[in-house]
Design an enzyme around this catalytic site. Structure first.
Site, PDB file in Angstrom:
ATOM      1  N   GLY A  52      51.847  -4.075 -59.347  1.00  0.00           N
ATOM      2  CA  GLY A  52      51.290  -5.157 -58.537  1.00  0.00           C
ATOM      3  C   GLY A  52      50.051  -4.780 -57.761  1.00  0.00           C
ATOM      4  O   GLY A  52      49.755  -5.396 -56.740  1.00  0.00           O
ATOM      5  N   THR A 101      50.678  -2.722 -65.037  1.00  0.00           N
ATOM      6  CA  THR A 101      51.341  -1.486 -64.600  1.00  0.00           C
ATOM      7  C   THR A 101      52.835  -1.701 -64.785  1.00  0.00           C
ATOM      8  O   THR A 101      53.267  -2.820 -65.083  1.00  0.00           O
ATOM      9  CB  THR A 101      50.976  -1.139 -63.141  1.00  0.00           C
ATOM     10  OG1 THR A 101      49.579  -0.833 -63.117  1.00  0.00           O
ATOM     11  CG2 THR A 101      51.730   0.040 -62.540  1.00  0.00           C
TER      12      THR A 101
HETATM   13  O1  DON Z   1      47.398   3.004 -59.135  1.00  0.00           O
HETATM   14  C1  DON Z   1      47.258   1.876 -58.680  1.00  0.00           C
HETATM   15  O2  DON Z   1      47.447   1.583 -57.532  1.00  0.00           O
HETATM   16  C2  DON Z   1      46.841   0.771 -59.626  1.00  0.00           C
HETATM   17  N1  DON Z   1      46.162   1.312 -60.777  1.00  0.00           N
HETATM   18  C3  DON Z   1      48.047  -0.039 -59.994  1.00  0.00           C
HETATM   19  C4  DON Z   1      47.639  -1.225 -60.825  1.00  0.00           C
HETATM   20  C5  DON Z   1      48.674  -2.254 -60.923  1.00  0.00           C
HETATM   21  O3  DON Z   1      49.746  -2.200 -60.369  1.00  0.00           O
HETATM   22  C6  DON Z   1      48.286  -3.408 -61.751  1.00  0.00           C
HETATM   23  N2  DON Z   1      49.206  -4.440 -61.630  1.00  0.00           N
HETATM   24  N3  DON Z   1      50.026  -5.092 -61.465  1.00  0.00           N
END
Ligand code: DON
Length: 568
Positions: A461, A370
């Site tokens: 995260g 992300t």
């Molecule tokens: O929307 C969300 O909360 C997740 N899809 C976010 C994923 C994420 O932050 C992955 N990594 N670091």
């Protein structure tokens, strides 16, 4: 003397061509962009130099990240753009979160026995929600930007055609998703080198993605959600076992939602509304912490109280939160100071509350992708945007010919009440899958503002996003500079699993033993996490400072003195 000064300033107000508002609202001395990739930050600065505002720059950065940081976000994903327009103070959250396809249903990731089928919501086209980023790009340009969309997309198109060089972070994340990427021939052709992990310096060119970006530059969102690109997206997704239809793409709409606001001391906190859980969870945690003189407490007690606030906010997340277009979220109650006071009264000053003693729902894994960026322009317009395709490289599936890597955001739904997702987060029917519904998110783009200072921040995260933003905001509250917010050691509690996790070397032996005595199960993580991008505009100092998390390889630039603000 004093009276004379007053008279003089009154005369200035009456006779100067400047309005009072202009006198009392100074402008930032520089524009700034902080993002997770230097080429994306450069794209934003380039558009500002061409006369674009923060919103045009946000388009350029969003599109450039889709090209040069494919592990984190992209046209095949979604996100939340928190916007502040300085001219009238208007603030909104642009919700470009993915939606479940119309053929999706509650039990789609369960086998005949009702068990969650591993990976079905993670790898391949069945894991992908309908993307929101292309619609958000058009909306930003039409409603808030001042340059034509095609101009703001030009740097990304150039980067897609000319290519970008593989770095160590790309290799780590692509290595982590290698098997999944190797299952999609189009993804393999784009992101790997002869079916294997490319070496550092290998140049990734994306001509199909450049064409898809061109289609958006020419026809706006329609260039993606209808016409030849849409046809390829639907046909190739379905051939590979997906369930997307043309109707899904035609129906996709972004939504503007009122951000969640709360106060912590003299700071106004503005953050993401549902379908993100971020703003509400931050409101709960800040209002609980308002009850304690955090800066006067010993370190272990301070960490204990913050962890207890985190535990309670994440319990409520699992219980109540989901897409507000589908479920009724008790927003008023959850963000009310009385509610937080009730929660605070259940916190023992020196003893951990076991999570199973709170009413309520199990395993935590680390999120590693992300992306977040922060922008301010010289008029004071601001953007905090957190964008995602969920897991690194999303579903690892590219419909051939489009260059678009699809997300696996469907995993952010609760596939079964109480069954943890990839981040160990649990949920119930509020976040169950339904056609057209948006999965609950933790993404928390945030503004902080007190009398003199404005902050723009956020981070990727997974489930830890919200607690990282909380810890960053507490550094702001302690008057620390942005470099401190992005580099502060991190710890996290998410209710279930019941443990206080922390980055390596965050706590001293003494703090660890004090927390253990209070009853906190402690877990030291194997590595650091997060990639925070932050900007501070300090009116009292007439300064703009931007900072990029030292854990990543992002770049923070201001239009003046570019390198001085860069952390390495
Ligand atoms: O929307 C969300 O909360 C997740 N899809 C976010 C994923 C994420 O932050 C992955 N990594 N670091």
């Amino acid at each position: 003397m004093h009276t004379l000064k007053l008279l003089l300033s009154a005369a200035l107000i009456f006779f100067s061509p400047l309005s009072v508002a202009e006198i009392s609202a100074p402008k930032p001395p520089a524009a700034a962009v902080a993002s997770a990739h230097p080429l994306a930050t450069d794209a934003g600065i380039e558009i500002i130099h061409q006369g674009g505002n923060a919103f045009d720059a946000a388009i350029a950065v969003t599109a450039a990240l889709a090209v040069v940081e494919p592990a984190g976000s992209g046209l095949g994903g979604g996100g939340f753009w928190l916007l502040h327009r300085e001219s009238d103070g208007f603030q909104t959250m642009l919700d470009g979160r993915e939606r479940a396809p119309l053929a999706a249903h509650r039990d789609m990731y369960l086998d005949e026995k009702g068990e969650v089928v591993p990976k079905l919501s993670i790898d391949g086209p069945l894991a992908a929600g309908i993307p929101g980023v292309p619609a958000a790009l058009e909306h930003l340009a039409n409603q808030y930007g001042q340059l034509p969309l095609r101009q703001s997309l030009a740097p990304a198109i150039r980067l897609a055609r000319d290519g970008f060089a593989v770095d160590a972070r790309y290799r780590r994340l692509a290595g982590f998703r290698l098997k999944a990427l190797q299952k999609s021939p189009a993804a393999t052709a784009i992101f790997l080198d002869q079916n294997e992990l490319p070496t550092t310096g290998f140049v990734i060119k994306q001509p199909d993605l450049a064409n898809t970006l061109e289609a958006i530059a020419q026809n706006g969102a329609a260039g993606f959600y209808s016409g030849p690109v849409a046809e390829m997206l639907v046909n190739r997704t379905r051939t590979a076992g997906g369930i997307w239809t043309r109707e899904d793409l035609m129906q996709y709409k972004v939504v503007e939602r009122a951000p969640i606001k709360t106060r912590y001391r003299d700071i106004e906190v503005t953050s993401a509304a549902p379908p993100s859980s971020g703003g509400i969870a931050l409101a709960t945690m800040f209002q609980i912490l308002e009850h304690y003189p955090l800066d006067q407490l010993d370190k272990a007690t301070r960490i204990h109280l913050i962890a207890e606030a985190m535990r309670r906010a994440y319990r409520d997340r699992a219980e109540y939160l989901g897409d507000p277009d589908f479920v009724s979220v008790p927003l008023k109650r959850l963000t009310h100071p009385f509610y937080a006071a009730g929660l605070a009264s259940t916190i023992h000053p020196a003893k951990a509350t076991p999570s199973d003693q709170l009413p309520g729902i199990a395993d935590n894994r680390l999120g590693s992708d992300t992306t977040h960026f922060s922008i301010i322009d010289r008029d004071g317009n601001r953007v905090a945007a957190t964008l995602s395709i969920n897991f690194p490289f999303g579903s690892a599936f590219v419909p051939a010919g489009t260059g678009v890597l699809l997300n696996d955001e469907m995993d952010d739904f609760s596939s079964r009440p109480g069954a943890p997702n990839i981040y160990g987060l649990v949920g119930n029917s509020a976040n169950a899958i339904a056609p057209g519904k948006r999965p609950l998110s933790s993404m928390s783009p945030t503004f902080l503002e007190d009398q003199q200072r404005v902050a723009i921040l956020g981070t990727p995260g997974g489930s830890r996003i919200i607690t990282m933003v909380l810890l960053g905001a507490l550094e702001f509250a302690a008057n620390k500079p942005p470099q401190a917010w992005v580099s502060a050691p991190r710890f996290h509690h998410q209710y279930l699993p019941d443990r206080l996790s922390f980055e390596p070397d965050t706590f001293s032996e003494e703090t660890i033993s004090a927390l253990a005595t209070m009853g906190h199960p402690l877990k030291e993580g194997s590595r650091q996490y997060g990639n925070m991008q932050a900007i501070l505009w300090d009116r009292s100092q007439n300064s703009v400072i931007a900072a990029s998390d030292p854990r990543g390889n992002g770049l923070a630039s201001t239009t003046e003195n570019r390198d001085a603000s860069q952390l390495d």
